[in-house]
Design a protein around this motif. Structure first.
Motif, PDB file in Angstrom:
ATOM      1  N   ARG A   1      -7.283  -2.452  -8.696  1.00 34.18           N
ATOM      2  CA  ARG A   1      -7.142  -2.645  -7.246  1.00 34.18           C
ATOM      3  C   ARG A   1      -6.050  -3.671  -6.975  1.00 34.18           C
ATOM      4  NH1 ARG A   1      -9.579   0.943  -3.661  1.00 34.18           N
ATOM      5  NH2 ARG A   1     -11.515   1.714  -4.628  1.00 34.18           N
TER       6      ARG A   1
ATOM      7  N   GLY B   1      -3.881  -5.223  -0.623  1.00 34.17           N
ATOM      8  CA  GLY B   1      -3.043  -4.563   0.369  1.00 34.17           C
ATOM      9  C   GLY B   1      -2.917  -3.065   0.156  1.00 34.17           C
ATOM     10  N   MET B   2      -3.438  -2.562  -0.951  1.00 35.53           N
ATOM     11  CA  MET B   2      -3.378  -1.133  -1.254  1.00 35.53           C
ATOM     12  C   MET B   2      -4.750  -0.509  -1.050  1.00 35.53           C
ATOM     13  SD  MET B   2      -0.418   0.147  -2.292  1.00 35.53           S
ATOM     14  CE  MET B   2      -0.982   1.549  -3.241  1.00 35.53           C
ATOM     15  N   GLY B   3      -4.769   0.619  -0.361  1.00 35.55           N
ATOM     16  CA  GLY B   3      -6.038   1.297  -0.135  1.00 35.55           C
ATOM     17  C   GLY B   3      -6.535   2.057  -1.346  1.00 35.55           C
ATOM     18  N   GLU B   4      -5.599   2.584  -2.150  1.00 34.44           N
ATOM     19  CA  GLU B   4      -5.978   3.388  -3.312  1.00 34.44           C
ATOM     20  C   GLU B   4      -5.851   2.582  -4.606  1.00 34.44           C
ATOM     21  OE1 GLU B   4      -7.166   6.426  -3.466  1.00 34.44           O
ATOM     22  OE2 GLU B   4      -7.068   6.798  -1.307  1.00 34.44           O
TER      23      GLU B   4
END
Length: 256
Positions: free
Chosen positions: A189, A192-195
């Motif tokens: 993870r 700031g990244m959703g995926e």
């Protein structure tokens, strides 16, 4: 936005990968040992070990132990063009979801009661995979499954990748080795990244299969059998060492 420590994220990926491989080594010891005994019997009888990874990146698993330095010459990879990413990624995904396709691939290889098939797939659910398992077992072949039990069990019955019967590889295989790949495959993870990023299944598949090869060769050595093993063609004497055995397998191993 604060600076992201990419080194720490890479270290976390390394830790997660090592933890997963350690879990395979420790928890799947019995399954790997039983599977290695079957492979040793097969090779002692001078029969091939077929390996098929129907699915985009799962094809890499079949390639991992085929024609590989330190690998068994008796391994015959089923490198069917349908699901190889080199022919188009979206095409590969569509074909691995096509019911009946895996049955045709296994029928084309004419597997029977004297054959052993290793089926490898990260998630253990797609239609081509399940059809391959069903057809191989119908023909009397012994099937070893390498896939993630948790991923399969947590995937909805109506997922579009599933076989019409909704079955999982680990329920069909004679011996199932659980690679413990988490749902979604990617394990890191980034703020700031959703995926999540950084898939782990290729490591899991390669590690499980190489452990299987190691155990198989150890069992053969205990029986006083030294099986032919590939040497890197780029190593000194590689071509000469391999050349002593190629005549035994050319024609028997279709992809050689």
């Amino acid at each position: 936005m604060a600076e992201i420590d990419a080194d720490a994220l890479c270290t976390a990926y390394l830790d997660r990968t090592q933890d997963l491989m350690r879990a395979i080594l420790e928890i799947e010891r019995d399954g790997l040992d039983r599977a290695a005994s079957r492979l040793a019997d097969q090779i002692a009888a001078d029969r091939l070990v077929h390996v098929y990874g129907p699915g985009g990146h799962s094809n890499l698993a079949a390639q991992e132990i085929f024609f590989r330095a330190g690998g068994l010459m008796h391994v015959s990879a089923i490198l069917d063009e349908g699901t190889l990413l080199s022919n188009g990624a979206l095409r590969s995904m569509a074909i691995e979801r096509t019911p009946g396709y895996g049955r045709v691939v296994i029928a084309d290889r004419d597997l029977g009661p004297d054959d052993l098939l290793i089926l490898v797939n990260a998630y253990g659910i797609n239609a081509a995979l399940i059809d391959a398992a069903i057809e191989a077992k119908r023909r009397g072949a012994f099937v070893i499954g390498v896939s993630s039990r948790g991923h399969a069990d947590q995937t909805a019955p109506d997922h579009p990748a599933r076989h019409p019967t909704k079955q999982n590889l680990h329920d069909l295989a004679d011996i199932a080795i659980d690679t413990k790949v988490p749902v979604g495959d990617a394990v890191v993870r980034i703020p700031g990244m959703g995926e999540p990023v950084a898939a782990i299944s290729t490591f899991a598949n390669a590690f499980a299969l190489n452990c299987l090869v190691i155990r198989t060769i150890a069992k053969l050595a205990e029986r006083g059998i030294e099986p032919p093993v590939w040497r890197s063609g780029n190593a000194p004497g590689g071509d000469e060492a391999n050349g002593r055995f190629i005549g035994r397998f050319r024609g028997r191993v279709r992809s050689l």
